[in-house]
Design a protein around this motif. Structure first.
Motif, PDB file in Angstrom:
ATOM      1  N   ARG A   1       0.832  -1.206   0.000  1.00 27.76           N
ATOM      2  CA  ARG A   1       0.000   0.000   0.000  1.00 27.76           C
ATOM      3  C   ARG A   1       0.873   1.265   0.000  1.00 27.76           C
ATOM      4  O   ARG A   1       0.636   2.203  -0.747  1.00 27.76           O
ATOM      5  CB  ARG A   1      -0.881  -0.027   1.246  1.00 27.76           C
TER       6      ARG A   1
ATOM      7  N   GLU B   1     -11.750   7.638  -6.799  1.00 24.79           N
ATOM      8  CA  GLU B   1     -12.474   6.445  -6.385  1.00 24.79           C
ATOM      9  C   GLU B   1     -13.372   5.937  -7.513  1.00 24.79           C
ATOM     10  O   GLU B   1     -13.793   4.793  -7.502  1.00 24.79           O
ATOM     11  CB  GLU B   1     -13.281   6.707  -5.111  1.00 24.79           C
TER      12      GLU B   1
ATOM     13  N   LEU C   1      -7.663   4.441  -5.749  1.00 18.60           N
ATOM     14  CA  LEU C   1      -7.066   4.912  -4.496  1.00 18.60           C
ATOM     15  C   LEU C   1      -6.303   3.759  -3.844  1.00 18.60           C
ATOM     16  O   LEU C   1      -6.663   2.592  -4.041  1.00 18.60           O
ATOM     17  CB  LEU C   1      -8.154   5.362  -3.519  1.00 18.60           C
TER      18      LEU C   1
ATOM     19  N   LEU D   1      -9.875  -3.737   4.488  1.00 15.88           N
ATOM     20  CA  LEU D   1      -9.785  -2.507   5.269  1.00 15.88           C
ATOM     21  C   LEU D   1     -11.189  -2.208   5.769  1.00 15.88           C
ATOM     22  O   LEU D   1     -12.146  -2.262   4.998  1.00 15.88           O
ATOM     23  CB  LEU D   1      -9.297  -1.399   4.319  1.00 15.88           C
TER      24      LEU D   1
ATOM     25  N   SER E   1     -13.747   0.011   8.955  1.00 14.43           N
ATOM     26  CA  SER E   1     -13.765   1.137   9.895  1.00 14.43           C
ATOM     27  C   SER E   1     -15.111   1.215  10.608  1.00 14.43           C
ATOM     28  O   SER E   1     -16.128   0.747  10.080  1.00 14.43           O
ATOM     29  CB  SER E   1     -13.518   2.435   9.112  1.00 14.43           C
TER      30      SER E   1
ATOM     31  N   PRO F   1     -17.099   4.139   8.189  1.00 19.30           N
ATOM     32  CA  PRO F   1     -16.687   3.878   6.803  1.00 19.30           C
ATOM     33  C   PRO F   1     -17.289   4.830   5.765  1.00 19.30           C
ATOM     34  O   PRO F   1     -18.463   5.184   5.848  1.00 19.30           O
ATOM     35  CB  PRO F   1     -17.208   2.456   6.561  1.00 19.30           C
ATOM     36  N   VAL F   2     -16.457   5.218   4.803  1.00 23.36           N
ATOM     37  CA  VAL F   2     -16.926   5.994   3.652  1.00 23.36           C
ATOM     38  C   VAL F   2     -17.854   5.088   2.836  1.00 23.36           C
ATOM     39  O   VAL F   2     -18.907   5.507   2.379  1.00 23.36           O
ATOM     40  CB  VAL F   2     -15.716   6.429   2.790  1.00 23.36           C
ATOM     41  N   ASP F   3     -17.405   3.844   2.681  1.00 21.01           N
ATOM     42  CA  ASP F   3     -18.202   2.860   1.953  1.00 21.01           C
ATOM     43  C   ASP F   3     -18.841   1.941   2.996  1.00 21.01           C
ATOM     44  O   ASP F   3     -18.134   1.266   3.756  1.00 21.01           O
ATOM     45  CB  ASP F   3     -17.273   2.068   1.019  1.00 21.01           C
TER      46      ASP F   3
ATOM     47  N   ASN G   1     -17.659  -1.396   4.154  1.00 17.70           N
ATOM     48  CA  ASN G   1     -16.419  -1.515   4.925  1.00 17.70           C
ATOM     49  C   ASN G   1     -16.636  -1.382   6.437  1.00 17.70           C
ATOM     50  O   ASN G   1     -15.684  -1.234   7.198  1.00 17.70           O
ATOM     51  CB  ASN G   1     -15.402  -0.458   4.475  1.00 17.70           C
TER      52      ASN G   1
ATOM     53  N   ASP H   1      -5.421   1.173  11.642  1.00 20.73           N
ATOM     54  CA  ASP H   1      -5.045   1.878  10.419  1.00 20.73           C
ATOM     55  C   ASP H   1      -5.095   3.377  10.723  1.00 20.73           C
ATOM     56  O   ASP H   1      -6.167   3.933  10.940  1.00 20.73           O
ATOM     57  CB  ASP H   1      -6.020   1.512   9.293  1.00 20.73           C
ATOM     58  N   LYS H   2      -3.906   3.987  10.771  1.00 20.17           N
ATOM     59  CA  LYS H   2      -3.811   5.371  11.243  1.00 20.17           C
ATOM     60  C   LYS H   2      -3.689   6.385  10.109  1.00 20.17           C
ATOM     61  O   LYS H   2      -3.157   6.075   9.042  1.00 20.17           O
ATOM     62  CB  LYS H   2      -2.597   5.509  12.167  1.00 20.17           C
TER      63      LYS H   2
ATOM     64  N   ALA I   1      -3.213  13.856   3.740  1.00 19.77           N
ATOM     65  CA  ALA I   1      -4.109  13.453   2.644  1.00 19.77           C
ATOM     66  C   ALA I   1      -5.228  12.550   3.158  1.00 19.77           C
ATOM     67  O   ALA I   1      -6.390  12.691   2.748  1.00 19.77           O
ATOM     68  CB  ALA I   1      -3.314  12.744   1.557  1.00 19.77           C
ATOM     69  N   CYS I   2      -4.890  11.641   4.091  1.00 19.15           N
ATOM     70  CA  CYS I   2      -5.908  10.739   4.665  1.00 19.15           C
ATOM     71  C   CYS I   2      -6.996  11.575   5.338  1.00 19.15           C
ATOM     72  O   CYS I   2      -8.194  11.355   5.146  1.00 19.15           O
ATOM     73  CB  CYS I   2      -5.336   9.796   5.727  1.00 19.15           C
TER      74      CYS I   2
ATOM     75  N   CYS J   1      -9.082  14.034   2.804  1.00 22.23           N
ATOM     76  CA  CYS J   1     -10.025  13.339   1.918  1.00 22.23           C
ATOM     77  C   CYS J   1     -11.207  12.766   2.698  1.00 22.23           C
ATOM     78  O   CYS J   1     -12.346  12.941   2.295  1.00 22.23           O
ATOM     79  CB  CYS J   1      -9.304  12.251   1.124  1.00 22.23           C
ATOM     80  N   HIS J   2     -10.934  12.103   3.817  1.00 20.00           N
ATOM     81  CA  HIS J   2     -12.047  11.502   4.576  1.00 20.00           C
ATOM     82  C   HIS J   2     -12.940  12.574   5.200  1.00 20.00           C
ATOM     83  O   HIS J   2     -14.151  12.437   5.206  1.00 20.00           O
ATOM     84  CB  HIS J   2     -11.518  10.530   5.641  1.00 20.00           C
TER      85      HIS J   2
HETATM   86  C1  HEC Z   1      -8.537  10.857  -2.100  1.00 23.60           C
HETATM   87  C2  HEC Z   1      -9.341  10.362  -1.007  1.00 23.60           C
HETATM   88  C3  HEC Z   1      -8.769   9.401   0.015  1.00 23.60           C
HETATM   89  C4  HEC Z   1      -7.522   9.408   0.589  1.00 23.60           C
HETATM   90  C5  HEC Z   1      -6.353  10.329   0.316  1.00 23.60           C
HETATM   91  C6  HEC Z   1      -7.538   8.318   1.557  1.00 23.60           C
HETATM   92  N1  HEC Z   1      -8.722   7.676   1.555  1.00 23.60           N
HETATM   93 FE1  HEC Z   1      -9.261   6.168   2.739  1.00 23.60          FE
HETATM   94  N2  HEC Z   1     -10.864   5.849   1.598  1.00 23.60           N
HETATM   95  C7  HEC Z   1     -11.335   6.692   0.618  1.00 23.60           C
HETATM   96  C8  HEC Z   1     -12.469   6.084  -0.018  1.00 23.60           C
HETATM   97  C9  HEC Z   1     -13.302   6.687  -1.169  1.00 23.60           C
HETATM   98  C10 HEC Z   1     -12.689   4.856   0.624  1.00 23.60           C
HETATM   99  C11 HEC Z   1     -13.729   3.807   0.307  1.00 23.60           C
HETATM  100  C12 HEC Z   1     -13.087   2.858  -0.691  1.00 23.60           C
HETATM  101  C13 HEC Z   1     -13.937   1.659  -0.979  1.00 23.60           C
HETATM  102  O1  HEC Z   1     -14.893   1.791  -1.706  1.00 23.60           O
HETATM  103  O2  HEC Z   1     -13.631   0.567  -0.449  1.00 23.60           O
HETATM  104  C14 HEC Z   1     -11.653   4.756   1.660  1.00 23.60           C
HETATM  105  C15 HEC Z   1     -11.571   3.711   2.553  1.00 23.60           C
HETATM  106  C16 HEC Z   1     -10.787   3.742   3.673  1.00 23.60           C
HETATM  107  C17 HEC Z   1     -10.909   2.843   4.799  1.00 23.60           C
HETATM  108  C18 HEC Z   1     -11.938   1.710   4.924  1.00 23.60           C
HETATM  109  C19 HEC Z   1     -13.188   2.221   5.584  1.00 23.60           C
HETATM  110  C20 HEC Z   1     -13.959   3.221   4.751  1.00 23.60           C
HETATM  111  O3  HEC Z   1     -13.866   4.420   5.110  1.00 23.60           O
HETATM  112  O4  HEC Z   1     -14.638   2.825   3.777  1.00 23.60           O
HETATM  113  C21 HEC Z   1      -9.944   3.198   5.689  1.00 23.60           C
HETATM  114  C22 HEC Z   1      -9.683   2.582   7.051  1.00 23.60           C
HETATM  115  C23 HEC Z   1      -9.203   4.285   5.103  1.00 23.60           C
HETATM  116  N3  HEC Z   1      -9.743   4.591   3.885  1.00 23.60           N
HETATM  117  C24 HEC Z   1      -8.105   4.886   5.696  1.00 23.60           C
HETATM  118  C25 HEC Z   1      -7.302   5.777   5.003  1.00 23.60           C
HETATM  119  C26 HEC Z   1      -5.973   6.172   5.424  1.00 23.60           C
HETATM  120  C27 HEC Z   1      -5.288   5.705   6.695  1.00 23.60           C
HETATM  121  C28 HEC Z   1      -5.490   7.018   4.465  1.00 23.60           C
HETATM  122  C29 HEC Z   1      -4.123   7.626   4.378  1.00 23.60           C
HETATM  123  C30 HEC Z   1      -2.987   6.730   4.413  1.00 23.60           C
HETATM  124  C31 HEC Z   1      -6.547   7.185   3.473  1.00 23.60           C
HETATM  125  N4  HEC Z   1      -7.620   6.413   3.823  1.00 23.60           N
HETATM  126  C32 HEC Z   1      -6.459   8.003   2.369  1.00 23.60           C
HETATM  127  C33 HEC Z   1     -10.784   7.891   0.274  1.00 23.60           C
HETATM  128  C34 HEC Z   1      -9.514   8.292   0.613  1.00 23.60           C
END
Ligand code: HEC
Length: 190
Positions: free
Chosen positions: A52, A73, A83, A106, A108, A111-113, A116, A152-153, A158-159, A162-163
């Motif tokens: 990753r 995404e 992503l 992954l 949470s 969760p965004v999705d 998850n 998962d930190k 960026a993390c 975006c979230h």
């Molecule tokens: C540009 C936007 C973006 C960035 C940057 C990003 N994420 Fe996400 N992340 C998402 C999206 C959209 C999903 C859902 C993906 C899917 O459909 O499984 C997700 C999924 C996840 C999940 C699974 C639970 C969920 O929310 O669906 C975790 C945990 C997570 N990200 C952690 C991180 C971490 C830690 C970082 C940095 C290292 C990070 N993300 C960076 C957009 C982002």
């Protein structure tokens, strides 16, 4: 010591030695675990994290100069790059499809999705436990299935950005180094 005494002692030591060698040989032959499931989970986790991190640094970041939206995404619809989180999920599905019994994903509590989110109470408890203390690995064994949950930190801004700004994110107050979820690894013990 008399000569007979010495002979008996040597014979006894020989029997003990043969018994030991046989026993340890039998242990190996029967495939008795030499590595604990916790260690196996650590190995798998290290590979997932390395893939990753390298995908993020060697592919995603280096492609940013082609335009901010190159990594999206909606990569499937727009012919863009997935992503890092999506790559991890796809790889997990690929491993699961291989049928060897190993699964990972992954997840949470926020969760965004929605897919998850925690799938069971154990996963909910485990995700909460690693969120409370990211240095722990939450483990459980149910019906012969071993499961390990690693924190998962938010390792970069960026993390967080975006979230926090994602319309589907149920949580908008992430800070750097917060636990955002967990990597769930599971495999059968037999
Ligand atoms: C540009 C936007 C973006 C960035 C940057 C990003 N994420 Fe996400 N992340 C998402 C999206 C959209 C999903 C859902 C993906 C899917 O459909 O499984 C997700 C999924 C996840 C999940 C699974 C639970 C969920 O929310 O669906 C975790 C945990 C997570 N990200 C952690 C991180 C971490 C830690 C970082 C940095 C290292 C990070 N993300 C960076 C957009 C982002």
């Amino acid at each position: 010591m008399s000569k007979t005494g010495f002979l008996w002692q040597t014979l006894f030591a020989g029997i003990v030695l043969v018994a030991y060698v046989d026993f340890s040989g039998a242990k190996e032959a029967s495939g008795e675990a030499c590595v604990t499931p916790e260690v196996v989970a650590d190995y798998v986790h290290a590979i997932i994290e390395a893939d990753r991190t390298l995908y993020a640094s060697l592919v995603v970041e280096r492609m940013q100069h082609h335009g901010k939206d190159l990594v999206s995404e909606d990569w499937a619809l727009k012919d863009k790059l997935p992503l890092p989180a999506q790559m991890l999920q796809f790889a997990g599905l690929e491993v699961e499809r291989s049928g060897i019994g190993l699964k990972y994903r992954l997840a949470s509590l926020w969760p965004v999705d929605k897919n998850n989110g925690p799938a069971t109470d154990i996963e909910r408890i485990g995700l909460q436990a690693v969120s409370d203390d990211p240095s722990t690995v939450h483990t459980s064994t149910i019906r012969g299935n071993f499961k390990a949950i690693f924190a998962d930190k938010a390792v970069s801004e960026a993390c967080v950005t975006c979230h926090n700004k994602h319309p589907l994110s149920p949580r908008k107050n992430y800070k750097l180094n917060d636990v955002m979820g967990g990597i769930i690894i599971q495999f059968p013990l037999k």
